[in-house]
Scaffold this active site. Structure first.
Site, short mmCIF file in Angstrom:
data_model
loop_
_atom_site.label_atom_id
_atom_site.label_comp_id
_atom_site.label_asym_id
_atom_site.label_seq_id
_atom_site.Cartn_x
_atom_site.Cartn_y
_atom_site.Cartn_z
N HIS A 165 3.33 4.39 13.46
CA HIS A 165 2.06 4.86 12.89
C HIS A 165 2.04 4.71 11.36
CE1 HIS A 165 1.39 6.99 16.78
NE2 HIS A 165 2.70 7.15 16.70
N SER A 286 -3.91 -11.97 -12.17
CA SER A 286 -5.33 -11.62 -12.18
C SER A 286 -5.92 -12.09 -13.50
CB SER A 286 -5.46 -10.10 -12.05
OG SER A 286 -6.65 -9.67 -12.66
N LYS A 292 -1.04 -7.65 -13.18
CA LYS A 292 -1.08 -7.89 -11.73
C LYS A 292 -0.21 -9.07 -11.30
CE LYS A 292 -3.38 -6.29 -8.82
NZ LYS A 292 -4.78 -6.45 -8.48
N GLU A 299 -1.64 -13.01 1.87
CA GLU A 299 -3.01 -12.63 2.26
C GLU A 299 -3.71 -13.78 2.98
OE1 GLU A 299 -5.03 -10.37 -1.13
OE2 GLU A 299 -3.14 -11.01 -2.00
#
Ligand code: ARG
Length: 470
Positions: A165, A286, A292, A299
Site C-alpha cells: 500500500h 528545468s 531541478k 516518466e
C-alpha cells in the site's frame, strides 16, 4: 476537405479492367507504401523463396527463376542504398517491388506472382517481420535482465523499506527488489518465445484464400523461410492476425512491467524519498527552477505504455467481427505493430540505461528501512517462536507494543524490557535480537525470501544463466 481529384491511370499491377485511376481520396485512403515499406526485406526474402520453389516444381523455368533472383538482389541493394523509388501509385511494398522487378527483367518478373496472391504474401512478410522483431525484443529484454541482476549483486545486502500500500511494511534488500523485475522480465521473455513458436508457420501458398491449382511445394518455401511447417488451412493462413495480437499483448504486459519499474525510479529519485540518484545522463533540468533534476526518461517509459496498450486495443478492434477471409481492414495491422515494436525497444534500452546509471543512497534507504515499525512482524514472530503464543494473539500483543512505542514517540527497539513486559510479562531480553533491520532481513531465509544470502545466490545464478543465454 480538399476537393477530390482523379488520378491519371489505373494501377498497372491490377488495372486490366479499370478504365481510369482511383480518385485522389481513394488513393489516399488505400495507399500503404508510406508505412509498409518497412517490410521490404521480408518481402524480398519471401519472393526469393517463392521463385526458387516455382522453378523447382517446374511452374516457371530455371532461367526465369535466376533472372528473378538477380533482379530481386539488385532491388535489395538499391533499397539498402536509398536508390529505390517507392511509388505511391503502386500502393504497397509488394506491388512496388514486383513492378520494379518487371521493369528490370521484363517477362520473367511478371511470372513471379504465379500461384501467389498479395494476401498470402503480406501474411508471410508480416509474420517474418514480427518474428525478427520478437528476436530483437528478446535480446533487449535479456540485456536489461542482466543489468538488473548485476546491480542486484552489488546491492544484495543494502536494506531498504519494503512496501505494501506504499506504506513501510518490512525491511528488504535493494537487490531483492531489483531481482523481482528480473523474474517479471523472464516471464515476458518466455511469453514471447511461446508466441514465436506459435507464429512460426508459413502462410505462403494459401494464395488469395482457397489455395492454388498449381503443383506448388509449400514445404519447400516454408523450409527456406525457416518456418516450422506450412499453415494447414488456406483461409486461416491469409486472414488471421492473432500472431500480431499475441505479440502486442505480450508487449503490453512487458511495458506494464517497465512502467512499474519507471514509476519506482521516479519515486525513488524524488527528494522526499531520495533512495537513488540518476546522473546527468538520464535526467533533465528545468528551464525555470535551477535546482531541478527530472527523471524524464523514466516518466516517458511509464507513459509510452499507453501507445503499446493502444496498439493492442486498436488491432483487436480492427479484427473483431471481420468475416473470413482477407479484408483490407487488415492493412491497419502494420502501423500499430511497427509503432509498438519501435517503442518497446526504446523503452527497454532506456530502462537498461537507467538501471546501469542509478546510485543507491544507502544511508537514506537504511534509515527508512527501519521506519514505520517495520520490524513489528518480527516481534510477533518472536512471540510465536519463543513463547508459543498463537500468531493471532501475538499479532494483538505486538499491536499494543507498537501503540505504546508510538505514544512514547520511539521506535520498537527503544522500548525498555520493563515497558514491554507490562504488555506481555513473559517477554525477555532476547527479543531485542530480532528488532533491528539487519536481523529482520537476515531472518527471511525462506525460499524466495529477502535474506542477503538468498539474494546474492539468485543474482549470481541469473547472471550465469543470462551470460550463457539460457
Ligand atoms: N497492402 C495490403 C495489406 O497490407 C496487401 C494485401 C492486399 N490484398 C488485397 N486483396 N487487396 O493488407
Amino acid at each position: 476537405m480538399a476537393k477530390d481529384k482523379q488520378t491519371k491511370a489505373a494501377n498497372q499491377q491490377w488495372g486490366g479492367r479499370f478504365k481510369i485511376g482511383p480518385s485522389k481520396i481513394m488513393e489516399h485512403i488505400n495507399v500503404s507504401i508510406d508505412f509498409d515499406k518497412k517490410l521490404w526485406m521480408q518481402d524480398i526474402k519471401g519472393s526469393l523463396a517463392h521463385a526458387a520453389m516455382l522453378a523447382d516444381t517446374k511452374i516457371i523455368s530455371q532461367k526465369d527463376s535466376e533472372l528473378i533472383h538477380q533482379g530481386l538482389k539488385q532491388i535489395e541493394t538499391e533499397i539498402e542504398s536509398n536508390q529505390f523509388e517507392f511509388r505511391r501509385d503502386l500502393e504497397d511494398i509488394h506491388m512496388n517491388i514486383e513492378y520494379h522487378l518487371s521493369e528490370r527483367i521484363g517477362e520473367a518478373g511478371k511470372r513471379l506472382h504465379t500461384a501467389r496472391s498479395r494476401n498470402d504474401q503480406v501474411a508471410t512478410d508480416f509474420r517474418l517481420w514480427v518474428r525478427d522483431n520478437i528476436d530483437l525484443t528478446l535480446a533487449s529484454i535479456e540485456s536489461l535482465m542482466l543489468a538488473l541482476a548485476e546491480r542486484a549483486k552489488e546491492y544484495y545486502n543494502t536494506p531498504m523499506p519494503g512496501f505494501t500500500h506504499l506504506q513501510s511494511a518490512q525491511p528488504i534488500t535493494f537487490g531483492h527488489h531489483l531481482l523481482a523485475y528480473v523474474e517479471m522480465l523472464s516471464r515476458d521473455r518466455t511469453r514471447l518465445k511461446d508466441a514465436r513458436k506459435r507464429l512460426n508457420e508459413c502462410p505462403l501458398g494459401a494464395a488469395a484464400l482457397a489455395g492454388t491449382s498449381f503443383p506448388i511445394d509449400r514445404h519447400m518455401t516454408s523450409k527456406i523461410l525457416k518456418f516450422d511447417r506450412p499453415m494447414n488451412n488456406s483461409l486461416d493462413a491469409v486472414s488471421d492476425r492473432d500472431f500480431a495480437l499475441e505479440y502486442l499483448s505480450n508487449l503490453s504486459i512487458l511495458s506494464m512491467h517497465l512502467s512499474r519499474l519507471s514509476e519506482e525510479i521516479v519515486l525513488w529519485c524524488s527528494s522526499p524519498f531520495s533512495f537513488i540518484k540518476l546522473s546527468d545522463s538520464f535526467t533533465t533540468g528545468s528551464s525555470i527552477m535551477p535546482q531541478k533534476r527530472n527523471p524524464d526518461a523514466a516518466e516517458l517509459v511509464r507513459a509510452k505504455t499507453g501507445r503499446i496498450n493502444g496498439a493492442y486495443m486498436s488491432l483487436l478492434t480492427v479484427m473483431k467481427g471481420l468475416p473470413l477471409a482477407y479484408a483490407k481492414d487488415m492493412q491497419e495491422d502494420k502501423e500499430q505493430v511497427f509503432s509498438a515494436s519501435e517503442t518497446i525497444l526504446l523503452c527497454l534500452n532506456a530502462s537498461e540505461g537507467m538501471i546501469k546509471d542509478l546510485k543507491a543512497q544507502k544511508t537514506t534507504m537504511q534509515y527508512w528501512a527501519g521506519s514505520g515499525y517495520s520490524t513489528a512482524t518480527d516481534l510477533a514472530d518472536w512471540l510465536v517462536q519463543n513463547l508459543k503464543i498463537p500468531f493471532r494473539s501475538a499479532h494483538h500483543i505486538t499491536g499494543k507494543l507498537v501503540s505504546l512505542a508510538e505514544s512514547k514517540g520511539k521506535p520498537l527497539d527503544q522500548l525498555s524490557l520493563k515497558e514491554m513486559q507490562r504488555v506481555e510479562p513473559k517477554i525477555n531480553e532476547t527479543i531485542f535480537n530480532v528488532l533491528s533491520v539487519e536481523a529482520s532481513i537476515a531472518s527471511k531465509k525462506s525460499l524466495g525470501g529477502t535474506c542477503p544470502n538468498n539474494v546474492l545466490g539468485q543474482a549470481k545464478s541469473w547472471i550465469k544463466k543470462l551470460k550463457k543465454k539460457q
